[in-house]
Design an enzyme around this catalytic site. Structure first.
Site, mmCIF file in Angstrom:
data_model
loop_
_atom_site.group_PDB
_atom_site.id
_atom_site.type_symbol
_atom_site.label_atom_id
_atom_site.label_comp_id
_atom_site.label_asym_id
_atom_site.label_seq_id
_atom_site.Cartn_x
_atom_site.Cartn_y
_atom_site.Cartn_z
ATOM 1 N N ASP A 135 -30.987 11.821 35.773
ATOM 2 C CA ASP A 135 -31.663 12.273 34.549
ATOM 3 C C ASP A 135 -30.702 12.264 33.344
ATOM 4 O O ASP A 135 -31.112 12.533 32.219
ATOM 5 C CB ASP A 135 -32.322 13.658 34.731
ATOM 6 C CG ASP A 135 -31.348 14.768 35.035
ATOM 7 O OD1 ASP A 135 -30.472 14.583 35.908
ATOM 8 O OD2 ASP A 135 -31.436 15.835 34.388
ATOM 9 N N HIS A 136 -29.442 11.914 33.589
ATOM 10 C CA HIS A 136 -28.445 11.816 32.511
ATOM 11 C C HIS A 136 -27.935 10.386 32.323
ATOM 12 O O HIS A 136 -27.229 10.112 31.354
ATOM 13 C CB HIS A 136 -27.259 12.745 32.799
ATOM 14 C CG HIS A 136 -27.671 14.174 32.888
ATOM 15 N ND1 HIS A 136 -27.429 15.091 31.895
ATOM 16 C CD2 HIS A 136 -28.380 14.838 33.845
ATOM 17 C CE1 HIS A 136 -27.944 16.259 32.241
ATOM 18 N NE2 HIS A 136 -28.532 16.136 33.421
ATOM 19 N N HIS A 166 -22.248 13.568 33.484
ATOM 20 C CA HIS A 166 -22.143 13.496 34.951
ATOM 21 C C HIS A 166 -23.118 12.458 35.487
ATOM 22 O O HIS A 166 -23.965 11.953 34.748
ATOM 23 C CB HIS A 166 -22.349 14.868 35.602
ATOM 24 C CG HIS A 166 -23.722 15.441 35.449
ATOM 25 N ND1 HIS A 166 -24.276 15.753 34.234
ATOM 26 C CD2 HIS A 166 -24.659 15.778 36.377
ATOM 27 C CE1 HIS A 166 -25.488 16.263 34.417
ATOM 28 N NE2 HIS A 166 -25.755 16.277 35.713
ATOM 29 N N HIS A 215 -25.723 12.341 37.525
ATOM 30 C CA HIS A 215 -27.138 12.506 37.887
ATOM 31 C C HIS A 215 -28.044 11.576 37.072
ATOM 32 O O HIS A 215 -27.818 11.350 35.895
ATOM 33 C CB HIS A 215 -27.580 13.963 37.694
ATOM 34 C CG HIS A 215 -27.126 14.859 38.816
ATOM 35 N ND1 HIS A 215 -27.115 16.224 38.706
ATOM 36 C CD2 HIS A 215 -26.667 14.559 40.055
ATOM 37 C CE1 HIS A 215 -26.675 16.745 39.849
ATOM 38 N NE2 HIS A 215 -26.386 15.763 40.675
HETATM 39 FE FE FE Z 1 -29.680 17.461 34.577
HETATM 40 ZN ZN ZN Z 2 -27.474 17.314 36.675
#
Ligand code: FE
Ligand code: ZN
Length: 251
Positions: free
Chosen positions: A60-61, A56, A58
């Site tokens: 942090d990914h 996804h 976000h």
């Molecule tokens: Fe996350």
């Molecule tokens: Zn997330």
């Protein structure tokens, strides 16, 4: 199992994973949150990255995606709207990694674009920020109904399915689980195991679908004791799930 798995940490509580086939030398990674951590994991294992699977959007990914792609030349699979994705994926699509089928399961709720990756021959799934150990992702974009449907999809997988999720949130999740499901013997036992692991700095991930069915309150919306505790004996499963998510948000 045909593949080897290398799980590593980055950020405050994130997990990245490398998946490797030593017969073909192909390697995939789940997400790309931190280029330094991913490139270090590749260096440590000596594996060359060929695929990147984005769960996804976000940060942090995804924050390290451009750099990791540039350094490795790996092909990026992921949700259609995300920049840098070479092969856009839809629910129930299947692509190949080193000859193995990777089944794409869309699990909206935490975000609307969330994809989970299920390697059928390995009975292994990567659930991103949808299903956590004894928890589930916060609802940033989707509705409780969507997250409920997404978790039901995951609950249909075989019980022995190995589950890699993207965060070490387990200790807090276990404490919340106990607060609503305190008569559950497996949960009481698992809480103790988790306290021990975390105190030793060891990961609580991966888990299995079977263990989550036994101890994860977000999959136990039809459990009579939980419903009774919430005063929701006659409520629907999705209503109970919604209440549990609300309670966790302010836990
Ligand atoms: Fe996350
Ligand atoms: Zn997330």
């Amino acid at each position: 199992m045909q593949f080897e798995y290398h799980q590593f940490t980055y950020g405050s509580d994130n997990y990245g994973v490398l998946i490797h086939d030593k017969n073909t030398s192909e390697t995939a990674c789940v997400d790309a949150g931190d280029s330094k951590a991913y490139l270090a994991a590749l260096k440590e294992t000596g594996w060359s990255l060929t695929q990147i699977w984005i769960t996804h959007h976000h940060l942090d990914h995804t924050h390290g995606l451009a750099k990791i792609k540039e350094e490795t030349g790996a092909v990026v699979y992921g949700p259609s709207a995300f920049p840098g994705v070479d092969k856009t994926l839809e629910h129930s699509e299947i692509f190949l990694f080193s000859g193995a089928e990777v089944h794409v399961i869309s699990t909206p709720g935490h975000t609307l674009d969330m994809l989970n990756f299920y390697i059928k021959s390995e009975e292994t799934i990567f659930t991103g920020d949808t299903l956590f150990v004894m928890g589930c992702g916060r609802l940033f974009e989707g509705t409780p109904e969507q997250m409920y449907e997404s978790l039901v999809r995951l609950m249909e997988l075989p019980e022995q399915t190995l589950v890699y999720c993207s965060h070490e949130y387990t200790l807090v999740s276990a404490k919340f689980a106990l607060s609503v499901d305190f008569l559950n013997k497996e949960l009481i036992e698992r809480h103790n195991v988790v306290v021990d692991l975390v105190s030793k700095g060891k990961p609580t991930v991966p888990t299995t679908i079977g263990k989550e069915l036994e101890t994860n309150p977000f999959l136990r919306f039809s459990d009579k004791n939980i419903k009774e505790h919430l005063g929701m004996l006659s409520a629907s499963d999705v209503e109970v799930f919604t209440k549990l998510r609300e309670l966790k948000d302010s836990f």
